[in-house]
Design an enzyme around this catalytic site. Structure first.
Site, PDB file in Angstrom:
ATOM      1  N   HIS A 235       0.852  -1.193   0.000  1.00  0.00           N
ATOM      2  CA  HIS A 235       0.000   0.000   0.000  1.00  0.00           C
ATOM      3  C   HIS A 235       0.885   1.239   0.000  1.00  0.00           C
ATOM      4  O   HIS A 235       1.864   1.304   0.745  1.00  0.00           O
ATOM      5  CB  HIS A 235      -0.847  -0.066   1.274  1.00  0.00           C
ATOM      6  N   ARG A 278      -2.935   0.967  -4.306  1.00  0.00           N
ATOM      7  CA  ARG A 278      -2.678  -0.470  -4.341  1.00  0.00           C
ATOM      8  C   ARG A 278      -3.020  -0.974  -5.731  1.00  0.00           C
ATOM      9  O   ARG A 278      -3.817  -0.358  -6.447  1.00  0.00           O
ATOM     10  CB  ARG A 278      -3.567  -1.227  -3.357  1.00  0.00           C
ATOM     11  N   LYS A 281      -6.628  -0.868  -7.678  1.00  0.00           N
ATOM     12  CA  LYS A 281      -7.542   0.068  -7.033  1.00  0.00           C
ATOM     13  C   LYS A 281      -7.521   1.392  -7.796  1.00  0.00           C
ATOM     14  O   LYS A 281      -6.851   1.528  -8.822  1.00  0.00           O
ATOM     15  CB  LYS A 281      -7.178   0.254  -5.560  1.00  0.00           C
ATOM     16  N   ASP A 284      -5.871   8.246  -6.911  1.00  0.00           N
ATOM     17  CA  ASP A 284      -6.241   9.206  -5.853  1.00  0.00           C
ATOM     18  C   ASP A 284      -5.125  10.232  -5.800  1.00  0.00           C
ATOM     19  O   ASP A 284      -3.946   9.873  -5.748  1.00  0.00           O
ATOM     20  CB  ASP A 284      -6.384   8.481  -4.509  1.00  0.00           C
ATOM     21  N   CYS A 286      -3.894  12.011  -3.525  1.00  0.00           N
ATOM     22  CA  CYS A 286      -2.936  12.011  -2.406  1.00  0.00           C
ATOM     23  C   CYS A 286      -1.753  11.094  -2.683  1.00  0.00           C
ATOM     24  O   CYS A 286      -0.640  11.338  -2.193  1.00  0.00           O
ATOM     25  CB  CYS A 286      -3.610  11.636  -1.091  1.00  0.00           C
ATOM     26  N   TYR A 287      -1.959  10.055  -3.512  1.00  0.00           N
ATOM     27  CA  TYR A 287      -0.840   9.163  -3.821  1.00  0.00           C
ATOM     28  C   TYR A 287       0.183   9.841  -4.728  1.00  0.00           C
ATOM     29  O   TYR A 287       1.266   9.296  -4.941  1.00  0.00           O
ATOM     30  CB  TYR A 287      -1.351   7.843  -4.405  1.00  0.00           C
ATOM     31  N   ASP A 339      -9.073  14.289  -4.271  1.00  0.00           N
ATOM     32  CA  ASP A 339      -8.763  12.899  -4.622  1.00  0.00           C
ATOM     33  C   ASP A 339      -8.907  12.691  -6.136  1.00  0.00           C
ATOM     34  O   ASP A 339      -7.955  12.347  -6.830  1.00  0.00           O
ATOM     35  CB  ASP A 339      -9.725  12.047  -3.789  1.00  0.00           C
ATOM     36  N   ASP A 346     -10.401  18.889   0.481  1.00  0.00           N
ATOM     37  CA  ASP A 346     -10.071  18.883   1.904  1.00  0.00           C
ATOM     38  C   ASP A 346      -8.585  19.218   2.049  1.00  0.00           C
ATOM     39  O   ASP A 346      -7.843  19.220   1.063  1.00  0.00           O
ATOM     40  CB  ASP A 346     -10.421  17.544   2.572  1.00  0.00           C
ATOM     41  N   HIS A 349      -5.912  16.391   1.110  1.00  0.00           N
ATOM     42  CA  HIS A 349      -5.642  16.258  -0.321  1.00  0.00           C
ATOM     43  C   HIS A 349      -4.948  17.488  -0.888  1.00  0.00           C
ATOM     44  O   HIS A 349      -4.130  17.385  -1.810  1.00  0.00           O
ATOM     45  CB  HIS A 349      -6.923  15.938  -1.095  1.00  0.00           C
TER      46      HIS A 349
END
Lengths: 421, 375
Positions: A235, A278, A281, A284, A286-287, A339, A346, A349
């Protein structure tokens, strides 16, 4: 009239971009259905963008983000009740975003942050999610980072180093891991939080991280990434925490770096350009930091290892594609980042999308620096330190300040005592 | 207006619109009849108006004179937490305290200080842990992505020393979100702690039947086998290789299946597995994907590494380099930088006509005691 060279073509508008759409091989599952939904929504965003802008020049909405951050640093709506145990995080996310945007924090506000974080500090050491709460490694990490961003003596002096060391010992486990708080859960985030604050504030004793690197290494799995605890799925968030912690401890070479490199580069989405957390998935924003931020760490690790085949100009991920994803798909027009399209903005993010954008814009270090700014020059953010995720100057300044001070003795014993158990 | 002035004007600025995630409490605040002391039927009474709490002085939050990141708490939130702080301050261990923790949790289930206190009360008051299991089950159903609720459940299961409901409960959560990380973490803990390995491989196969792309399920497969039969017995490894290939054929662009195949073979070395190259080359025609090509690169790299005399090193190297360029240029362009690096690495290590001596694929671990420096 000056003739301006057209901006470089965007990858997401190229002819071959459509061929990057997910192939479900005629076998639809929840995973493929969700992925296709996201791809469709990205396509919609891109289509609208092309219609509005004849010349694609993605723009970072600096002013809007600045207003959103400025306001949030003072006031938050009741929608933030769910983060009432994470208020140092809010300080860090906002302050780091502001520093990336190179927006100064007025001295009075900085002082108010210091005083607030002082109230979040626990009498037994470490920082809590809010005044009167118990200490926890996550807000401890956030508070120390926030204070280092502020970088004043007032900020540094908020930290009670002796008690912080006590707190770290109080959450240390015999197997080398750390619980997040007394009576709390173990996972690899805790090792990163502990290593980060201990290294910045110069409180690392010979025994503090005994066994920690071995525990972190055991989190690397068959996929090449790291899970939260041994056995779990690889992750992005946990992989970043484990890797960065190992870098701090000087033990990153104990990882299978090649396997990790393969895993993380495989996490960049061929269509969206952003990263997933991951395998199989969804993308996003934030990644953009947790995953892409690994590439500078790996680059450095491989370089230190004597690798002569590393690029001298770029990280091993598609920097332009990531910038396109963030700028075109992750900005709220009223300020703040998110995201993916359809999600609310937010501060978490906002922080990590901007951090990822910075990583994608800046290759190298102060000695060898190569920039790739998508869109206008004004999109340029300040560089960020890939281990601590605050600006490199702030890291250097904090380390310099705290290294003037002696490492505290554990439990009030004199520092020269040999028996540390 | 300079940045400084703008900042200073924010003190009483308009509060944010609730665009943020997680809406505020849905509880409709009933109007307490302020003139009466009795509970108003059908309405909600603040703790500050409850007779049975009159002995306790609420403790307001100490945010200081110039707060930052100040949350506009609802009245209910403020009231409950003012009283929670009071209980904490007095270290009160009573049933009313226990009841209040549930309200505090309802308002913010991420408040780990409240959870900790609730656990202290559970023990001090010798509460019925079976009841607590019912409670935590409901909370998790409602908020399955919260750390504290799962940790709390784990503690109660440990105290009861009874995992008998766990696998079914977790399966229920996974039926709603088959990749919930906390659920999988809890599942692995239960299985390992209480030795409940039986039937787990079957469960994994069920999940993979439903969604062959569920990477969490693939990970669980690896977890179970690693901790039971391991991959050492040849018949197990063969079974798993064939299982992977079967799934690949069903959905060739499923990265998880390819990663699993590589993952289980890389310990011994991909090129050590007889017939594998042929099987994969066969797949290339009908079931090609960037993952297949990447697998071949890994295969050739391992062949080079082990200097397997079955292969001509130069030929193998060239095949690997060709694939890297195909991936970089055409099939996996998002990873162009990476595939070019792989090519350069291979070229550097095995190229120039030199026959490289077998070397370990990992660098000698160097214990580097370096002060963290800014890059």
């Amino acid at each position: 009239m000056e003739s301006q060279s057209p901006p470089p073509p965007l990858r997401c508008f190229s002819d071959s971009h459509q061929s990057e759409l997910f192939r479900d091989d005629g076998v639809q599952t929840v995973t493929s259905a969700e992925q296709r939904k996201v791809e469709r929504s990205i396509q919609d965003v891109l289509t609208v963008y092309q219609q509005i802008h004849s010349l694609p020049q993605p723009t970072l909405l600096r002013e809007q983000h600045y207003q959103y951050l400025k306001k949030g640093l003072r006031h938050l709506s009741d929608a933030y009740e769910c983060l009432d145990a994470s208020r140092p995080w809010l300080c860090y996310w906002i302050l780091h975003s502001l520093e990336l945007l190179e927006e100064p924090v007025p001295a009075a506000v900085a002082s108010d942050v210091c005083q607030f974080l002082a109230r979040c500090q626990s009498p037994t050491g470490g920082f809590a999610g809010g005044p009167g709460q118990h200490a926890h490694l996550a807000p401890t990490y956030a508070a120390v980072n926030a204070l280092c961003i502020l970088g004043t003596e007032e900020a540094y002096n908020v930290i009670n180093r002796e008690k912080l060391l006590d707190f770290l010992y109080s959450v240390k486990q015999p197997d080398g891991s750390f619980v997040m708080h007394v009576g709390g859960e173990v996972d690899v985030r805790s090792a990163y939080c502990a290593a980060s604050v201990a290294s910045l504030t110069n409180i690392i004793t010979p025994t503090l991280f005994e066994g920690t690197h071995n525990w972190i290494i055991s989190c690397q799995n068959w996929e090449g990434g790291l899970g939260g605890v041994p056995g779990l799925e690889a992750h992005g968030g946990y992989t970043f925490c484990g890797t960065a912690a190992l870098v701090i401890l000087g033990k990153e070479h104990m990882l299978d770096l090649k396997a990790l490199l393969r895993w993380v580069t495989s996490r960049q989405m061929r269509f969206e350009g952003g990263f997933q957390g991951r395998c199989n998935k969804l993308v996003d924003g934030c990644y953009s930091f947790w995953q892409a931020g690994l590439l500078p760490l790996l680059h450095r690790a491989l370089f230190k290892d004597g690798d002569m085949t590393l690029s001298l100009s770029s990280w091993m991920f598609e920097q332009q594609a990531l910038q396109e994803y963030i700028l075109l798909c992750c900005q709220n027009p009223a300020g703040g980042l998110l995201d993916k399209p359809g999600k609310s903005r937010d501060f978490y993010h906002t922080c990590y999308c901007l951090s990822g954008l910075s990583v994608a814009q800046h290759f190298g270090n102060k000695d060898l620096h190569h920039e790739l700014i998508l869109g206008k020059e004004e999109n340029r953010l300040a560089p960020t330190h890939p281990v601590y995720n605050i600006c490199p100057e702030k890291v250097a300044q904090a380390i310099q300040y705290f290294h003037q001070l002696p490492i505290p003795a554990q439990n009030g014993e004199p520092a020269c005592a040999e028996d540390q158990s | 207006m300079s940045a400084v002035e703008e900042m200073e004007n924010t003190s009483n600025s308009v509060l944010e619109e609730p665009e943020e995630e997680k809406g505020s409490s849905e509880y409709v605040e009933g109007e307490a009849d302020m003139e009466e002391d009795e509970p108003v039927r059908g309405g909600y009474l603040f703790y500050r108006d409850r007779k049975e709490w009159a002995d306790l002085e609420p403790v307001p939050q100490d945010d200081g004179p110039n707060p930052v990141v100040k949350i506009a708490y609802s009245d209910r939130f403020t009231d409950v937490y003012d009283y929670f702080r009071a209980l904490l301050k007095n270290d009160e261990k009573s049933d009313r305290a226990f009841a209040l923790t549930a309200e505090a949790i309802d308002l913010n289930a991420a408040n780990y200080t409240v959870w900790h206190y609730r656990r202290i009360l559970l023990q001090a008051l010798e509460k019925d842990l079976r009841e607590e299991m019912i409670y935590i089950t409901a909370i998790i159903e409602d908020q399955p992505k919260n750390y504290q609720v799962w940790h709390h459940r784990r503690m109660v299961v440990e105290w009861l020393n009874d995992p008998s409901d766990e696998l079914q409960f977790i399966a229920e959560i996974l039926s709603q979100d088959a990749k919930n990380y906390h659920a999988w973490q809890h599942r692995q803990w239960v299985i390992q702690e209480y030795n409940l390995w039986d039937g787990e491989l079957e469960y994994v196969e069920e999940l993979l039947e439903e969604d062959v792309r569920n990477n969490s399920a693939w990970n669980q497969r690896h977890y179970v086998i690693s901790h039971t039969t391991t991959y050492s017995p040849p018949e197990i490894l063969e079974r798993e290789v064939q299982y992977s290939i079967k799934q690949i054929k069903k959905a060739p662009h499923n990265e998880s299946a390819w990663n699993y195949l590589k993952g289980i073979l890389q310990a011994k070395g991909l090129s050590s597995y007889p017939g594998l190259l042929e099987q994969v080359e066969e797949l290339r025609e009908t079931y090609c994907s960037p993952y297949l090509l990447g697998f071949l690169v890994d295969y050739y790299e391992d062949a080079l590494e082990t200097n397997n005399n079955k292969y001509n090193q130069t030929e193998t190297l060239n095949k690997a380099l060709e694939l890297c360029e195909l991936l970089a240029q055409e099939k996996d362009t998002i990873r162009r930088e990476y595939w070019r690096y792989v090519a350069r690495s291979l070229q550097s290590k095995y190229g120039s006509g030199e026959i490289s001596s077998p070397s370990s694929s990992n660098p000698t671990p160097m214990e580097q005691q370096e002060t963290p420096s800014s890059d």
